[in-house]
Motif scaffolding. Structure first.
Motif, short mmCIF file in Angstrom:
data_model
loop_
_atom_site.label_atom_id
_atom_site.label_comp_id
_atom_site.label_asym_id
_atom_site.label_seq_id
_atom_site.Cartn_x
_atom_site.Cartn_y
_atom_site.Cartn_z
N GLY A 162 -5.59 1.94 -12.06
CA GLY A 162 -6.25 2.11 -10.68
C GLY A 162 -5.27 2.43 -9.33
N ALA A 163 -5.09 3.69 -9.15
CA ALA A 163 -4.12 4.22 -8.28
C ALA A 163 -4.72 4.43 -6.93
CB ALA A 163 -3.40 5.53 -8.83
N ILE A 164 -4.04 3.70 -6.10
CA ILE A 164 -4.40 3.83 -4.62
C ILE A 164 -3.41 4.28 -3.71
CG2 ILE A 164 -5.37 2.44 -2.74
CD1 ILE A 164 -6.52 0.45 -4.81
N VAL A 165 -3.58 5.45 -3.10
CA VAL A 165 -2.47 6.25 -2.33
C VAL A 165 -3.08 6.43 -0.86
CG1 VAL A 165 -1.64 7.43 -4.26
CG2 VAL A 165 -3.34 8.37 -3.06
N PRO A 166 -2.16 6.37 0.19
CA PRO A 166 -2.07 6.74 1.33
C PRO A 166 -2.05 8.04 1.82
CG PRO A 166 0.28 6.23 1.02
CD PRO A 166 -0.47 6.30 -0.36
N TRP A 167 -2.06 8.43 3.25
CA TRP A 167 -2.23 9.68 3.78
C TRP A 167 -1.20 10.31 4.11
CZ3 TRP A 167 -0.12 8.24 8.18
CH2 TRP A 167 -0.17 7.01 8.72
N ASN A 168 0.16 9.62 3.99
CA ASN A 168 1.51 10.40 4.60
C ASN A 168 1.68 11.38 3.82
OD1 ASN A 168 1.86 8.21 2.89
ND2 ASN A 168 3.93 7.97 4.11
N ALA A 237 -6.58 -2.28 -15.74
CA ALA A 237 -5.35 -2.88 -16.38
C ALA A 237 -4.26 -3.14 -15.33
CB ALA A 237 -5.03 -2.35 -17.69
N LYS A 238 -4.16 -2.20 -14.94
CA LYS A 238 -3.11 -1.89 -13.70
C LYS A 238 -3.31 -1.51 -12.32
CE LYS A 238 1.12 0.53 -12.62
NZ LYS A 238 1.98 -0.78 -12.18
N ILE A 239 -2.82 -1.93 -11.16
CA ILE A 239 -3.03 -1.29 -10.01
C ILE A 239 -1.77 -0.55 -9.54
CG2 ILE A 239 -3.39 -1.90 -7.46
CD1 ILE A 239 -5.93 -2.06 -9.13
N SER A 240 -1.73 0.61 -9.18
CA SER A 240 -0.26 1.02 -8.73
C SER A 240 -0.87 1.35 -7.09
CB SER A 240 0.11 2.29 -9.58
OG SER A 240 1.01 2.86 -8.89
N PHE A 241 -0.06 0.78 -6.14
CA PHE A 241 -0.55 1.08 -4.69
C PHE A 241 0.59 1.47 -4.05
CE2 PHE A 241 -0.84 -0.97 -0.50
CZ PHE A 241 -1.82 -0.50 -0.07
N THR A 242 0.19 2.26 -2.91
CA THR A 242 1.16 2.71 -1.91
C THR A 242 0.51 2.29 -0.53
OG1 THR A 242 2.67 4.25 -3.50
CG2 THR A 242 2.79 4.40 -1.08
N GLY A 243 1.07 1.80 0.38
CA GLY A 243 0.23 1.55 1.44
C GLY A 243 0.91 0.66 2.48
N SER A 244 0.16 -0.22 3.27
CA SER A 244 0.74 -1.12 4.21
C SER A 244 1.11 -2.49 3.45
CB SER A 244 -0.25 -1.23 5.33
OG SER A 244 -1.33 -1.86 4.76
N THR A 245 2.06 -3.08 3.89
CA THR A 245 2.41 -4.55 3.39
C THR A 245 1.17 -5.38 3.53
OG1 THR A 245 4.62 -4.14 3.73
CG2 THR A 245 3.93 -6.29 3.60
N PRO A 246 0.41 -5.45 4.71
CA PRO A 246 -0.65 -6.36 4.52
C PRO A 246 -1.74 -6.11 3.47
CG PRO A 246 -0.33 -5.83 6.82
CD PRO A 246 0.68 -5.08 5.96
N VAL A 247 -2.05 -4.95 3.35
CA VAL A 247 -2.93 -4.61 2.13
C VAL A 247 -2.31 -4.89 0.94
CG1 VAL A 247 -4.58 -2.63 1.17
CG2 VAL A 247 -4.46 -2.76 3.75
N LEU A 266 5.24 -0.46 -0.27
CA LEU A 266 4.85 -0.86 0.82
C LEU A 266 5.71 -0.55 2.06
CD1 LEU A 266 3.83 -4.31 -0.16
CD2 LEU A 266 2.56 -2.10 -0.43
N GLY A 267 5.59 -1.03 3.13
CA GLY A 267 6.26 -0.49 4.36
C GLY A 267 7.83 -0.39 4.35
N GLY A 268 8.21 -0.28 5.50
CA GLY A 268 9.76 -0.53 5.69
C GLY A 268 10.03 -0.41 7.15
N LYS A 269 11.19 -0.71 7.42
CA LYS A 269 11.92 -0.83 8.68
C LYS A 269 13.47 -0.56 8.60
CE LYS A 269 11.20 -1.06 13.13
NZ LYS A 269 10.02 -0.19 13.73
N SER A 295 6.49 13.26 11.50
CA SER A 295 5.94 12.56 12.55
C SER A 295 6.35 11.05 12.26
CB SER A 295 4.70 12.76 12.87
OG SER A 295 4.58 14.09 13.48
N GLY A 296 7.46 10.63 11.45
CA GLY A 296 7.88 9.50 11.49
C GLY A 296 6.89 8.45 10.36
N GLN A 297 5.99 9.32 9.84
CA GLN A 297 4.93 8.55 8.73
C GLN A 297 5.74 8.61 7.34
OE1 GLN A 297 0.82 10.03 10.76
NE2 GLN A 297 2.05 11.73 10.23
N ILE A 298 6.84 7.89 7.23
CA ILE A 298 7.31 7.76 5.78
C ILE A 298 7.80 6.50 5.89
CG2 ILE A 298 9.51 8.71 4.67
CD1 ILE A 298 9.69 11.46 6.12
N CYS A 299 7.40 6.10 4.68
CA CYS A 299 7.76 4.73 4.61
C CYS A 299 9.28 4.11 4.46
CB CYS A 299 7.22 4.02 3.13
SG CYS A 299 7.59 4.97 1.78
#
Ligand code: TAP
Length: 493
Positions: A162-168, A237-247, A266-269, A295-299
């Motif tokens: 199960g792959a879940i990807v963000p919008w950036n 069987a497996k989740i591969s997720f990219t997105g926010s740390t809370p999710v 997940l996120g970064g600073k 526009s800074g939308q890079i983890c």
């Protein structure tokens, strides 16, 4: 609203339909979610908030494909040929994919055509080389008499991913998951972010045209509720997720109920550290690109700058000048260098975090507000603060926003850099490479760039320390997450 949208004579968006078992399927019972062009705020079309029934349909198709000899019995060179064919098709449709990405996400076409789409081709070609190199080992048991036992390992694909990807980086981050999963022999149910579904739908057309067996890749559209159905489905069987740390934390907790394998990007600073001896002619544009590109939308954007106090004003003025030189424009404008953020919600979030930083005492060096035009545009922004509890300094903003902090003593830098819940990346600028290597060893981050910025590579592991994630994407290391090791022990005495 499901018909393909003719955006211009040369650009047609795919219809908002799920791609399941090789067929385009509507989820008639689902509510619809509007998709907008962030450059103009215009509605481009709509997608279903796919239900648990659609996710179940997709998981069943992926499970059937996983067990079908048309995929499971394919020799590794067969998987390599399919991935190469897909790379060729992505290359042939490069301008269309880049235009879709820029329209849907708002990123400048100059970047989507020279960065996003070429990266997808390179990643597909790189991972196309792996299937025939993935194998187990013959091993000698340590406790049994020599010559009595034949033991070896097999490496089996983990199952349905199960792959879940963000919008950036909608297409790039989908390929970062699809390419290794397919190289390993897994099948996939993938969900794009609700804001940016169209490039992945176009990719599904190309996956079909490349000849992947039906059900090997399934695209299910929707929002977080659809993602939750994927996370909860027992057939995954497996989740591969990219997105926010809370999710990401929430997904890890859900997946622990049935011990699904999980990787989290997940996120970064991430800090950008300019040492006193740095070559400012390259460090200043590098630091600006590290925070303002996309526009800074890079983890792994370099969002916390540390510069020597005596060079501080010069560095900040230089970074602000580079930011001001970026032509602000709609995704599809050929000379645009700085697009909008992805949505009204993201615009509100970025401006809210800037305001929270200012309320807590940060000084605005430059920018700080919305650009006065249609679309969700944010000015390149620099906030100055030495307060390491300031929320703009601590929290991921995910917009073109830099916090800048002067320092006096380079021995403090590793502690400054590490004073974050995150640990995704770090950038160091110096002419003294031994200092750079020493600092790199002390920094808690998955990637450290020295005298360069923002450059992942398919052959280099990528991922985070601390709350920036679990596991590594890219390189041979990624296969640890898509393959299970099975040990076979034979008595030959
Ligand atoms: P998230 O909510 O984390 O969304 C990422 C993906 O997860 C999307 O596809 C989202 O679906 C899905 N999702 C949301 N809730 C889920 C759940 N309970 N189960 C399964 N999937 C779920 O990020 P966002 O709200 O779009 O952005 C918020 C913040 O996240 C940003 O401001 C930024 O700080 C951070 N962010 C980080 C990254 C990276 S690369 N680290 C990327 C994007 C955003 P929908 O979006 O369709 O609802």
């Amino acid at each position: 609203m499901n018909a393909p949208e003719q955006v211009s004579p040369s650009l047609r968006l795919p219809a908002g339909l799920n791609f399941i078992g090789g067929a385009w399927v509507d989820d008639a019972s689902a509510e619809r979610i509007e998709v907008r062009d962030p450059s103009s705020e215009r509605v481009l079309g709509s997608i279903p908030r796919s239900t648990a029934a659609s996710v179940d349909h997709a998981v069943q198709a992926a499970t059937a494909a996983f067990n079908d000899p048309a995929w499971a019995g394919l020799p590794p060179l067969g998987r390599e040929a399919l991935l190469h064919r897909l790379a060729n098709l992505v290359e042939q449709h490069a301008s269309e994919l880049a235009a879709i990405e820029s329209l849907d996400n708002g990123k400048p076409i100059a970047f989507s055509s020279t960065l996003d789409v070429p990266v997808c081709v390179q990643w597909l070609r790189y991972f196309a080389g792996w299937p025939s190199k993935l194998s187990g080992r013959q091993l000698a048991p340590a406790m049994l008499p020599a010559g009595t036992t034949h033991a070896y390992t097999l490496r089996d694909p983990v199952g349905v991913v199960g792959a879940i990807v963000p919008w950036n980086f909608p297409l790039v981050l989908a390929i970062w998951k699809l390419a290794p999963a397919l190289a390993a022999g897994c099948t996939v149910v993938i969900k794009p972010a609700e804001q940016t579904p169209y490039s992945l739908l176009k990719l599904a057309e190309l996956i079909d045209a490349a000849g992947f067996p039906k059900g090997v890749v399934n695209v299910v559209l929707g929002d977080g509720s659809t993602g939750q159905h994927i996370v909860d489905h027992p057939g995954i069987a497996k989740i591969s997720f990219t997105g926010s740390t809370p999710v990401g934390k929430h997904i890890a907790a859900c997946a622990s109920r049935d011990l699904k394998r999980v990787t989290l990007e997940l996120g970064g600073k991430s800090p950008t550290i300019i040492l006193p001896d740095a070559n400012l002619e390259s460090a200043i544009p590098g630091a600006a690109q590290a925070v303002f590109v996309n526009s800074g939308q890079i983890c792994f954007a370099g969002t916390r700058l540390f510069a020597p106090r005596k060079l501080f004003d010069q560095v900040l003025d230089g970074i602000a000048a580079v930011g001001a030189s970026f032509k602000i424009g709609a995704g599809l404008e050929p000379d645009s260098m700085l697009g909008p953020v992805v949505s009204q919600r993201q615009l509100d979030s970025v401006l809210g975090k800037v305001q929270a930083g200012v309320n807590a005492g940060a000084a605005v060096h430059s920018g700080g507000g919305r650009v006065d035009r249609e679309g969700y545009f944010v000015q390149p922004t620099i906030l100055v603060t030495s307060d390491r509890e300031n929320p703009a300094y601590r929290e991921e903003v995910f917009g073109p926003v830099l916090t800048a902090t002067p320092y006096d003593d380079i021995d403090e830098l590793a502690a400054f850099a590490n004073d974050s819940d995150y640990g995704l990346g770090a950038h160091i600028y110096t002419r003294d490479l031994s200092k750079a290597h020493q600092l790199a060893r002390r920094i808690q981050a998955g990637t450290v760039w020295i005298n360069t910025q923002l450059a992942p590579d398919p052959n280099l592991p990528f991922g985070g320390f601390k709350q920036s994630g679990w596991g590594r994407e890219n390189s041979e290391d990624v296969f640890a997450h898509y393959l299970e090791t099975k040990t076979v022990i034979v008595n030959i005495a």
